[in-house]
Design a protein around this motif. Structure first.
Motif, PDB file in Angstrom:
ATOM      1  N   PRO A   1       0.834  -1.218   0.000  1.00  0.00           N
ATOM      2  CA  PRO A   1       0.000   0.000   0.000  1.00  0.00           C
ATOM      3  C   PRO A   1       0.860   1.257   0.000  1.00  0.00           C
ATOM      4  CG  PRO A   1      -0.014  -1.066   2.158  1.00  0.00           C
ATOM      5  CD  PRO A   1       0.669  -2.012   1.229  1.00  0.00           C
TER       6      PRO A   1
ATOM      7  N   ARG B   1       0.796   5.372   0.733  1.00  0.00           N
ATOM      8  CA  ARG B   1       0.065   6.439   1.408  1.00  0.00           C
ATOM      9  C   ARG B   1       0.568   7.786   0.907  1.00  0.00           C
ATOM     10  NH1 ARG B   1       0.614   8.737   6.736  1.00  0.00           N
ATOM     11  NH2 ARG B   1       2.384   7.329   7.122  1.00  0.00           N
TER      12      ARG B   1
ATOM     13  N   GLN C   1      -4.675   6.243  -6.092  1.00  0.00           N
ATOM     14  CA  GLN C   1      -4.246   4.902  -5.691  1.00  0.00           C
ATOM     15  C   GLN C   1      -4.220   3.937  -6.872  1.00  0.00           C
ATOM     16  OE1 GLN C   1      -2.993   3.767  -2.869  1.00  0.00           O
ATOM     17  NE2 GLN C   1      -3.163   5.743  -1.812  1.00  0.00           N
TER      18      GLN C   1
END
Length: 847
Positions: free
Chosen positions: A746, A748, A765
């Motif tokens: 992931p 951020r 994203q």
């Protein structure tokens, strides 16, 4: 998913390339190693090796993991039969030489290790484990490698039958997951090889036998990582710094000369490192004391088996005595006596264990067959037997014929008699003509009727596939007959070099496509573009071809081009492709073809740029990536490349003006004409003029330019302050490098409104989906508060790293450092990587 999928595909393609298109390296690129020629020291080494029966298998994960000095001393100092099993071909590493990545890099690293192993004096095996890049855990590696790789380790042990297995990564429980898995699986593979129930198909179908049980115990050794052995240690310190009596230099130096063949990994810059100069200590994994004699058991230590003990001892003692006499005679250059003594030794071996066809039927016959083979090799050196077998072409086409010439020479004054010559052919080859004799040489004509058979499981574990055709020359000395077998090769001369290359089966026609990659921006009308085709005829027969493109739905192309060949050669064609006005985001594949009658050819075979004696085969395709992408007009980019990465060419497909910056331009050129300058990966390490030009780059930023610096390795970066404000790359706990190996980790956004994430492309994203192998590497870990960190990411179970994309305003411009692996993502057409990279290049324009 992408990481595993891409590496699995690459591994499969790599195997296919090995099977049909492999070419051995040319000597100018890999000079012959000492110990591989026909001189006196090589001859004495060959004689000495006939007295030793110990087989040692060293297992490790990647090319360049091996302990060069250890292997060299065992093989050339103690004369043991030593083999190296490397579980991967190293395709996930970096490339200091050129643009090759993934399986193409695996081809290069295979040849580098093969060249090194010749210098070590050892055999070489390869597993098929995918090198999917850096792995932080053995659990991840074990999941991806699976039982197939473990089965290959077992197969090598059962086939090679080592007495000693050295666990190259034994006792290592940190760092690279590939290393840890190699260390964990080596003792497991030894245990499984002894168990008839494990991988039983190797026994029932392939005729292998268990190895390592109570009747043939395998000793497992590790290297002592501390590097020193005290008086109370159970280990054995190898005398690798002693001078070889034959070569006049220490074993370690001989080894490092060979180890330096790992040029794609920049090894030559580390040959004086303390790590490569450390003491080498072998220890037993079970903790008991190591007997150094177990590393080189003499011939007379063999058990007599079913042969009467007295007869066995008498024959072995006489063989050893004859070999000792042969050594003394060779040192006196008395070749006839040396040959007679070796022939006598061979006949003593035959007296107690006659030669068998196929796999020896008993443990003793297996051991003595190995000894006989070593004696034959020594005889070949003593008699100076040289067999030359050359074909008139290297690229063979099914349905056509080729010619082979064969001749042999030897020391006739030493009693050498040359006998019959045999051409060894696979079933798909047919000998149609044979003429000549031993005095004049032999000429053969061979027809190729169909493609060569698939490789066996054992052949796939070799560094190269077996030669398609070999010549076998019978030699007689003092009543003892043996054979010398050599591959048939082709001599390929050019104006600057002469290469000896193996035979390979190729399609009659191949195509090279330019460009291999094209980009279409969504929302803009499709603009026609040229696809240029270079068509190569390997066929020696005349042929008429229709050359064109197979297109995705909605694409159009100009009419196929008719080409006429008189035989082998090259011709060119241009086809204009028009994309549809409306495209969805995605990948579209255009495949080039050449039709000849009912046959359709769509294969590309091209030499690798960094190693042009190696050929790479793939589908003849142009891949069109349709991207949602905004690109500023008239963006001009200067690029400082070090590894010949493919990013500059990809940027040109976007319409950007990209200029490669050489040393003169960096020192004296007008940098102000560029909107952005990109420093390629590892440039501060590999471009020696770059540190001296760094102040000019900073001045360029201060004057309003954008400088994008891609990753550099820690040792090269930390020794100076190249950035405008302090910034370091420091390892984490356990020496872990700051990198993100999970390509799906992931991401951020630390500064969602930052211009780097918004102009000219809005980064979301979704832009971090579909990445390959890794997110990035060599992130900054400590940096001045004047810098702004834009992204944060982490591998599973680890803390966030904030140094993937960091920038600072400096004067009127912007300085950007990024460890993101754009060099992997952009060639794969990852949309988000393109969008983010364009944002970096546009930083000062966007602001």
């Amino acid at each position: 998913m992408n990481r595993l999928f891409l590496r699995a595909v690459g591994s499969t393609l790599f195997g296919a390339v090995l099977a049909s298109f492999f070419a051995k390296p040319a000597s100018p690129q890999f000079p012959p190693a000492p110990g591989t020629g026909p001189g006196l020291p090589e001859t004495v080494e060959a004689i000495d090796s006939t007295l030793i029966t110990t087989r040692i298998l060293y297992i490790t994960a990647h090319p360049d993991d091996e302990s060069a000095a250890l292997l060299t001393y065992l093989a050339r100092g103690l004369h043991a039969d030593v083999a190296l099993l490397t579980l991967t071909r190293g395709e996930g590493g970096q490339n200091d030489l050129g643009p090759e990545q993934a399986p193409q890099l695996g081809l290069i690293r295979t040849q580098e290790l093969l060249a090194a192993s010749r210098g070590y004096g050892i055999k070489l095996f390869f597993g098929s484990a995918p090198d999917f890049g850096f792995s932080k855990t053995p659990e991840e590696t074990e999941k991806i490698w699976g039982d197939a790789v473990l089965g290959e380790m077992v197969r090598v042990i059962r086939t090679y039958r080592p007495n000693v297995v050295i666990n190259g990564w034994g006792g290592v429980h940190g760092g690279h997951g590939h290393h840890q898995t190699s260390g964990l699986w080596t003792p497991r593979a030894v245990a499984l090889a002894a168990d008839a129930k494990s991988f039983s198909e190797q026994i029932s179908k392939d005729g292998l036998a268990p190895w390592g049980n109570s009747s043939n115990l395998v000793q497992i050794l590790d290297t002592e990582r501390g590097g020193a052995s005290g008086a109370s240690s159970n280990g054995y310190t190898l005398p690798v710094d002693e001078i070889s009596p034959l070569w006049g230099k220490p074993w370690r130096e001989i080894a490092l000369d060979a180890f330096s063949n790992h040029r794609s990994q920049g090894i030559t810059g580390f040959v004086n490192s303390p790590f490569l100069r450390r003491p080498l200590v072998l220890i037993r994994e079970d903790g008991s004391k190591l007997d150094p004699a177990s590393l080189a058991r003499p011939l007379h230590d063999l058990a007599s088996g079913s042969v009467p003990e007295a007869q066995f001892r008498r024959a072995v003692n006489e063989a050893e005595s004859a070999i000792a006499k042969a050594r003394a005679a060779s040192l006196s250059l008395n070749w006839s006596q040396a040959a007679a003594d070796l022939a006598s030794a061979a006949m003593q071996i035959d007296a107690i264990s006659p030669a068998e066809k196929g796999t020896p039927t008993s443990p003793l016959s297996f051991e003595l067959a190995r000894t006989r083979k070593r004696i034959d090799r020594a005889l070949t050196r003593v008699l100076a037997v040289e067999v030359r077998a050359e074909a008139d072409r290297d690229a063979l086409v099914v349905g056509e014929s080729f010619s082979v010439s064969a001749e042999a020479i030897c020391r006739k004054d030493a009693g050498c008699e040359l006998g019959t010559v045999k051409l060894n052919l696979p079933p798909s080859f047919k000998e149609t003509k044979r003429e000549g004799d031993a005095a004049k040489g032999y000429q053969f004509k061979v027809d190729l009727t169909q493609a060569a058979p698939k490789l066996t499981a054992w052949e796939k574990l070799q560094p190269e596939p077996p030669p398609l055709v070999t010549v076998q020359q019978e030699v007689t000395i003092g009543g003892y007959k043996f054979a010398v077998t050599v591959p048939v090769t082709h001599i390929a001369p050019s104006s600057t070099r002469v290469d000896r290359v193996p035979l390979r089966i190729v399609p009659a026609y191949t195509l090279k496509v330019e460009p291999k990659q094209a980009l279409e921006v969504l929302g803009k009308p499709g603009v026609p573009f040229d696809v240029l085709l270079r068509v190569h005829s390997y066929s020696t027969q005349p042929g008429k071809l229709s050359v064109g493109l197979d297109l995705p739905d909605g694409f159009n192309a100009s009419a196929p081009v008719e080409l006429v060949f008189d035989g082998a050669g090259e011709k060119f064609a241009r086809v204009v492709v028009t994309p549809p006005n409306k495209l969805s985001a995605g990948k579209y594949t255009i495949t080039a073809y050449a039709k000849h009658g009912d046959e359709k050819f769509s294969t590309s075979i091209e030499p690798l740029p960094s190693l042009p004696t190696q050929f790479w085969s793939e589908s003849a395709q142009c891949v069109v990536y349709a991207l949602d992408l905004n690109v500023p007009r008239n963006l001009r980019v200067g690029y400082i490349t070090a590894e010949s990465e493919p990013i500059p060419e990809a940027l040109r497909t976007l319409g950007l003006q990209v200029e490669m910056l050489d040393a003169q331009t960096l020192a004296f050129g007008d940098l102000s004409k560029f909107n952005a300058i990109v420093v390629g990966v590892r440039a501060y390490e590999l471009r020696p003029e770059l540190p001296g030009a760094n102040q000019r780059l900073l001045q360029y930023v201060s004057n309003g330019g954008t400088l994008v610096v891609q990753y550099n390795r820690d040792f090269a970066w930390n020794k100076e302050q190249y950035a405008p404000y302090p910034a370091k790359i420091l390892n984490g706990p356990g020496g872990q490098l700051p990198r993100i190996t999970d390509e799906d980790s992931p991401v951020r956004f630390l500064k969602p409104d930052d211009s780097l994430l918004n102009r000219p492309n809005k980064i979301t994203q979704d832009d971090f989906n579909g990445w390959v192998q890794e997110r990035g590497l060599y992130y900054w870990t400590q940096f001045d508060p004047k810098y702004t960190s834009v992204l944060s990411m982490h591998d599973p179970g680890e803390p966030d790293l904030n140094g993937a994309l960091v920038y600072a305003r400096y004067g009127k411009g912007m300085y950007i450092y990024t460890g993101i692996a754009f060099f992997r993502q952009i060639p794969e057409g990852v949309p988000g990587a393109y969008r983010l990279f364009v944002n970096l290049l546009s930083a000062t324009q966007a602001n």
